[in-house]
Enzyme design. Structure first.
Site, PDB file in Angstrom:
ATOM      1  N   LYS A  21       0.816  -1.219   0.000  1.00 56.20           N
ATOM      2  CA  LYS A  21       0.000   0.000   0.000  1.00 56.20           C
ATOM      3  C   LYS A  21       0.851   1.272   0.000  1.00 56.20           C
ATOM      4  O   LYS A  21       0.592   2.193  -0.776  1.00 56.20           O
ATOM      5  CB  LYS A  21      -0.898  -0.046   1.244  1.00 56.20           C
ATOM      6  CG  LYS A  21      -1.740   1.187   1.475  1.00 56.20           C
ATOM      7  CD  LYS A  21      -2.724   0.909   2.597  1.00 56.20           C
ATOM      8  CE  LYS A  21      -2.025   0.589   3.908  1.00 56.20           C
ATOM      9  NZ  LYS A  21      -1.908   1.731   4.809  1.00 56.20           N
ATOM     10  N   ARG A  96      -9.029   5.182  10.057  1.00 52.34           N
ATOM     11  CA  ARG A  96      -8.870   3.874  10.703  1.00 52.34           C
ATOM     12  C   ARG A  96     -10.149   3.429  11.404  1.00 52.34           C
ATOM     13  O   ARG A  96     -10.250   2.284  11.831  1.00 52.34           O
ATOM     14  CB  ARG A  96      -7.742   3.944  11.749  1.00 52.34           C
ATOM     15  CG  ARG A  96      -6.373   3.968  11.120  1.00 52.34           C
ATOM     16  CD  ARG A  96      -5.527   2.783  11.538  1.00 52.34           C
ATOM     17  NE  ARG A  96      -4.474   2.569  10.555  1.00 52.34           N
ATOM     18  CZ  ARG A  96      -3.198   2.833  10.775  1.00 52.34           C
ATOM     19  NH1 ARG A  96      -2.813   3.263  11.931  1.00 52.34           N
ATOM     20  NH2 ARG A  96      -2.303   2.641   9.830  1.00 52.34           N
ATOM     21  N   ARG A 133      10.345  -9.476   4.508  1.00 49.96           N
ATOM     22  CA  ARG A 133      10.449  -8.011   4.524  1.00 49.96           C
ATOM     23  C   ARG A 133      11.832  -7.584   5.006  1.00 49.96           C
ATOM     24  O   ARG A 133      12.391  -8.131   5.944  1.00 49.96           O
ATOM     25  CB  ARG A 133       9.371  -7.453   5.436  1.00 49.96           C
ATOM     26  CG  ARG A 133       9.340  -5.959   5.455  1.00 49.96           C
ATOM     27  CD  ARG A 133       8.155  -5.483   6.251  1.00 49.96           C
ATOM     28  NE  ARG A 133       6.998  -5.299   5.370  1.00 49.96           N
ATOM     29  CZ  ARG A 133       5.919  -4.599   5.725  1.00 49.96           C
ATOM     30  NH1 ARG A 133       5.838  -4.091   6.924  1.00 49.96           N
ATOM     31  NH2 ARG A 133       4.933  -4.441   4.887  1.00 49.96           N
ATOM     32  N   ARG A 161      14.187  -8.820   8.192  1.00 48.18           N
ATOM     33  CA  ARG A 161      13.681  -8.747   9.564  1.00 48.18           C
ATOM     34  C   ARG A 161      13.485 -10.146  10.096  1.00 48.18           C
ATOM     35  O   ARG A 161      12.895 -10.991   9.448  1.00 48.18           O
ATOM     36  CB  ARG A 161      12.326  -8.042   9.564  1.00 48.18           C
ATOM     37  CG  ARG A 161      12.424  -6.634  10.020  1.00 48.18           C
ATOM     38  CD  ARG A 161      11.209  -5.895   9.592  1.00 48.18           C
ATOM     39  NE  ARG A 161      10.108  -6.132  10.538  1.00 48.18           N
ATOM     40  CZ  ARG A 161       9.124  -5.246  10.699  1.00 48.18           C
ATOM     41  NH1 ARG A 161       9.107  -4.146  10.029  1.00 48.18           N
ATOM     42  NH2 ARG A 161       8.171  -5.501  11.561  1.00 48.18           N
ATOM     43  N   ARG A 172      -1.059  -9.826  13.618  1.00 48.00           N
ATOM     44  CA  ARG A 172      -1.150  -8.457  13.080  1.00 48.00           C
ATOM     45  C   ARG A 172      -2.188  -8.380  11.969  1.00 48.00           C
ATOM     46  O   ARG A 172      -2.939  -7.418  11.860  1.00 48.00           O
ATOM     47  CB  ARG A 172       0.213  -8.017  12.525  1.00 48.00           C
ATOM     48  CG  ARG A 172       1.078  -7.296  13.549  1.00 48.00           C
ATOM     49  CD  ARG A 172       2.476  -7.085  13.002  1.00 48.00           C
ATOM     50  NE  ARG A 172       2.529  -6.120  11.909  1.00 48.00           N
ATOM     51  CZ  ARG A 172       3.504  -6.098  11.002  1.00 48.00           C
ATOM     52  NH1 ARG A 172       4.478  -6.995  11.036  1.00 48.00           N
ATOM     53  NH2 ARG A 172       3.497  -5.191  10.054  1.00 48.00           N
TER      54      ARG A 172
END
Ligand code: ZN
Length: 225
Positions: A21, A96, A133, A161, A172
């Site tokens: 995004k 949000r 990532r 990571r 998440r």
């Protein structure tokens, strides 16, 4: 291909972590000469410049609490009042909540349609992407796909990571969907809502998104919505 657009191009980007995004918002904003407004950036800016809302936000974050709707709406409202948003904007990270989404409609009332893009990617693909990532080993910034081996900010070496275990990433994503479902519901009935298949190469997503946003905006302007 991009064409000049007469009316303002107001865009909201939705999509889970790992959907690309941020990168897509950045690209769209750049090709259309619009400001990309990410709540992370404007929060940092509001805190640095020490506006009333910035101080309120900092006090909240210092207490380890989440920023409430009222402060978030105030900060985004201040940003959208700047003249560089006259031709439109690309919002990343806002709204949000449904309260924020309702407030956004009020903030841009009379400023042209709001195109909402939801980048959709299957969960197993997101899990794979998030596990791979990369961040900068020196300054810690998230590396966009364009950076191949070194950091675009400080030239440091990119590393993968390792702290994001599959369980944490899954959690998440679950939180994201729980939080975002009401917003997708809020927007999905509108003629300017577009779902984009994010499970393809980034350049293809860019092309698809560009077409979808310009088409949604044109249809909506023609229909005087
Ligand atoms: Zn760096």
């Amino acid at each position: 291909m991009t064409r000049p657009i007469a009316a303002a191009l107001n865009v909201v980007m939705l999509g889970p972590p790992g959907a690309g995004k941020g990168t897509q918002a950045e690209r769209f904003a750049r090709t259309h000469g619009l400001p990309k407004i990410s709540t992370g950036d404007i929060l940092r800016e509001a805190v640095t410049t020490g506006t009333d809302l910035g101080r309120a936000a900092k006090a909240t974050m210092d207490r380890g609490e989440l920023i409430g709707d009222e402060v978030m709406i105030g900060i985004v409202g201040e940003r959208l009042a700047r003249p560089d948003t006259e031709r439109g904007f690309v919002l990343d990270g806002f709204p949000r909540t449904v309260t924020q989404a309702t407030a956004l409609d009020g903030l841009i009332d009379g400023r042209g349609p709001l195109v909402v893009v939801d980048i959709v990617v299957p969960e197993e693909v997101l899990l794979r992407r998030l596990a791979a990532r990369r961040i900068c080993g020196s300054c810690g910034v998230n590396a966009p796909i364009e950076w191949t081996t070194t950091c675009g900010v400080c030239n440091g070496e990119l590393v993968t990571r390792t702290d994001d275990g599959v369980g944490i990433v899954r959690e998440r994503l679950k939180v994201y969907h729980l939080q975002t479902a009401p917003i997708v519901n809020f927007y999905s009935g509108r003629p300017t809502f577009r779902k984009i298949d994010g499970n393809q190469p980034p350049d293809q997503v860019t092309t698809l998104m560009d077409k979808a946003i310009c088409q949604a905006s044109a249809v909506s302007n023609g229909a005087r919505l």
